[in-house]
Motif scaffolding. Structure first.
Motif, mmCIF file in Angstrom:
data_model
loop_
_atom_site.group_PDB
_atom_site.id
_atom_site.type_symbol
_atom_site.label_atom_id
_atom_site.label_comp_id
_atom_site.label_asym_id
_atom_site.label_seq_id
_atom_site.Cartn_x
_atom_site.Cartn_y
_atom_site.Cartn_z
ATOM 1 N N ALA A 175 4.044 8.389 -14.435
ATOM 2 C CA ALA A 175 3.702 7.713 -13.181
ATOM 3 C C ALA A 175 4.588 6.511 -12.885
ATOM 4 O O ALA A 175 4.752 6.137 -11.732
ATOM 5 C CB ALA A 175 2.247 7.274 -13.208
ATOM 6 N N ASP A 176 5.183 5.891 -13.886
ATOM 7 C CA ASP A 176 5.968 4.685 -13.646
ATOM 8 C C ASP A 176 7.476 4.945 -13.595
ATOM 9 O O ASP A 176 8.270 4.038 -13.744
ATOM 10 C CB ASP A 176 5.653 3.627 -14.698
ATOM 11 C CG ASP A 176 5.985 4.104 -16.106
ATOM 12 O OD1 ASP A 176 6.260 5.309 -16.278
ATOM 13 O OD2 ASP A 176 5.973 3.266 -17.025
ATOM 14 N N VAL A 177 7.873 6.170 -13.359
ATOM 15 C CA VAL A 177 9.284 6.541 -13.340
ATOM 16 C C VAL A 177 9.779 6.615 -11.894
ATOM 17 O O VAL A 177 9.052 6.997 -10.993
ATOM 18 C CB VAL A 177 9.491 7.900 -14.055
ATOM 19 C CG1 VAL A 177 10.929 8.351 -13.974
ATOM 20 C CG2 VAL A 177 9.053 7.795 -15.498
ATOM 21 N N GLU A 178 11.026 6.268 -11.711
ATOM 22 C CA GLU A 178 11.656 6.343 -10.391
ATOM 23 C C GLU A 178 12.111 7.774 -10.112
ATOM 24 O O GLU A 178 12.628 8.450 -10.985
ATOM 25 C CB GLU A 178 12.865 5.406 -10.367
ATOM 26 C CG GLU A 178 13.664 5.478 -9.103
ATOM 27 C CD GLU A 178 14.859 4.540 -9.133
ATOM 28 O OE1 GLU A 178 15.999 5.047 -9.108
ATOM 29 O OE2 GLU A 178 14.644 3.325 -9.200
ATOM 30 N N ALA A 179 11.917 8.193 -8.878
ATOM 31 C CA ALA A 179 12.427 9.492 -8.424
ATOM 32 C C ALA A 179 13.320 9.229 -7.223
ATOM 33 O O ALA A 179 12.964 8.457 -6.334
ATOM 34 C CB ALA A 179 11.286 10.413 -8.036
ATOM 35 N N THR A 180 14.496 9.856 -7.205
ATOM 36 C CA THR A 180 15.475 9.635 -6.137
ATOM 37 C C THR A 180 16.090 10.953 -5.735
ATOM 38 O O THR A 180 16.328 11.823 -6.572
ATOM 39 C CB THR A 180 16.599 8.684 -6.617
ATOM 40 O OG1 THR A 180 16.021 7.446 -6.988
ATOM 41 C CG2 THR A 180 17.621 8.441 -5.530
ATOM 42 N N THR A 181 16.368 11.082 -4.445
ATOM 43 C CA THR A 181 17.126 12.222 -3.953
ATOM 44 C C THR A 181 18.124 11.733 -2.920
ATOM 45 O O THR A 181 17.860 10.767 -2.192
ATOM 46 C CB THR A 181 16.195 13.313 -3.374
ATOM 47 O OG1 THR A 181 16.970 14.476 -3.096
ATOM 48 C CG2 THR A 181 15.503 12.858 -2.108
ATOM 49 N N ASN A 182 19.284 12.354 -2.880
ATOM 50 C CA ASN A 182 20.339 12.044 -1.916
ATOM 51 C C ASN A 182 20.528 13.237 -0.995
ATOM 52 O O ASN A 182 20.536 14.376 -1.458
ATOM 53 C CB ASN A 182 21.662 11.758 -2.639
ATOM 54 C CG ASN A 182 21.624 10.455 -3.398
ATOM 55 O OD1 ASN A 182 21.880 9.409 -2.844
ATOM 56 N ND2 ASN A 182 21.266 10.510 -4.685
ATOM 57 N N VAL A 183 20.680 12.963 0.309
ATOM 58 C CA VAL A 183 20.813 14.027 1.289
ATOM 59 C C VAL A 183 21.929 13.682 2.260
ATOM 60 O O VAL A 183 21.981 12.570 2.788
ATOM 61 C CB VAL A 183 19.496 14.219 2.082
ATOM 62 C CG1 VAL A 183 19.636 15.290 3.141
ATOM 63 C CG2 VAL A 183 18.355 14.533 1.142
ATOM 64 N N THR A 210 13.955 7.019 -2.308
ATOM 65 C CA THR A 210 13.549 6.615 -3.650
ATOM 66 C C THR A 210 12.068 6.275 -3.659
ATOM 67 O O THR A 210 11.567 5.650 -2.727
ATOM 68 C CB THR A 210 14.357 5.374 -4.105
ATOM 69 O OG1 THR A 210 15.748 5.669 -4.020
ATOM 70 C CG2 THR A 210 14.013 4.976 -5.530
ATOM 71 N N GLY A 211 11.383 6.676 -4.721
ATOM 72 C CA GLY A 211 9.974 6.345 -4.912
ATOM 73 C C GLY A 211 9.745 5.823 -6.311
ATOM 74 O O GLY A 211 10.306 6.338 -7.268
ATOM 75 N N ARG A 212 8.939 4.777 -6.403
ATOM 76 C CA ARG A 212 8.579 4.178 -7.683
ATOM 77 C C ARG A 212 7.110 3.781 -7.617
ATOM 78 O O ARG A 212 6.599 3.502 -6.549
ATOM 79 C CB ARG A 212 9.383 2.902 -7.951
ATOM 80 C CG ARG A 212 10.858 3.028 -7.905
ATOM 81 C CD ARG A 212 11.510 1.634 -8.027
ATOM 82 N NE ARG A 212 12.927 1.695 -7.818
ATOM 83 C CZ ARG A 212 13.530 1.595 -6.632
ATOM 84 N NH1 ARG A 212 12.819 1.398 -5.547
ATOM 85 N NH2 ARG A 212 14.827 1.674 -6.532
#
Length: 190
Positions: free
Chosen positions: A33-41, A165-167
């Motif tokens: 739950a405390d990890v960053e998720a990122t995507t580039n588009v 990005t979501g954290r």
């Protein structure tokens, strides 16, 4: 009156046909739950006769979440929008909506109050010839925010990449929709 409505609908449909397709990135799932998720588009921020750059960012606005969209130009062509390449960063950060000029520039925050789901709607009205933003309108669930921001510093027609990005401790349940729309044409015929 019927003629006015018909002509307005016709030009609305024509201008919609010339709009660039919307971009709707989603974040990959994370194991903790405390990890960053990122995507580039990749996306196109400019088209001939562009009149509006608009996006909506919806997320769970909790005191522990951070969801942000960064816009910029992928100068090195590696398919990743690095912090240094980011020109505009907008999002929710642990209790406040924010807009920031680049990753380390001027930051303006607006507290609307935490809630389950909130939607930021951002519309920059562009000069069709130069692509410079003349006016920015930002609302969260219908309430105006970021009053007085300098509209000219929050759009660049050269942008070709966005990073979402979501954290945080809670699933942000983010949804981002980005569009570049042609200028509007209104005609009233009597």
């Amino acid at each position: 009156m019927k003629t006015t409505i018909a002509i307005t609908m016709y030009f609305t449909l024509i201008s919609s046909a010339y709009a660039l397709p919307s971009v709707r990135p989603t974040l990959p799932s994370v194991e903790h739950a405390d990890v960053e998720a990122t995507t580039n588009v990749s996306f196109m921020a400019w088209q001939e006769n562009a009149g509006r750059f608009t996006f909506s960012l919806t997320c769970r606005a909790t005191p522990t979440n951070n969801v942000q969209a960064a816009f910029g130009t992928d100068a090195d062509g590696d398919g990743v929008l690095s912090l240094e390449e980011s020109d505009l960063v907008v999002g929710w950060d642990c209790g406040a909506w924010f807009v920031q000029n680049g990753f380390d520039g001027e930051r303006v925050e607006s507290v609307v109050g935490a809630g389950d789901e909130q939607s930021l709607v951002w519309t920059a009205t562009l000069s069709p010839r130069t692509g410079v933003s003349r006016r920015v309108n930002a609302t969260v669930n219908g309430t105006a925010i970021f009053a007085g921001v300098d509209a000219g510093m929050f759009y660049n027609r050269m942008w070709n990449m966005l990073r979402l990005t979501g954290r945080g401790l809670a699933d942000p349940e983010e949804l981002l929709d980005v569009r570049v729309l042609p200028g509007s044409l209104f005609m009233i015929v009597r």
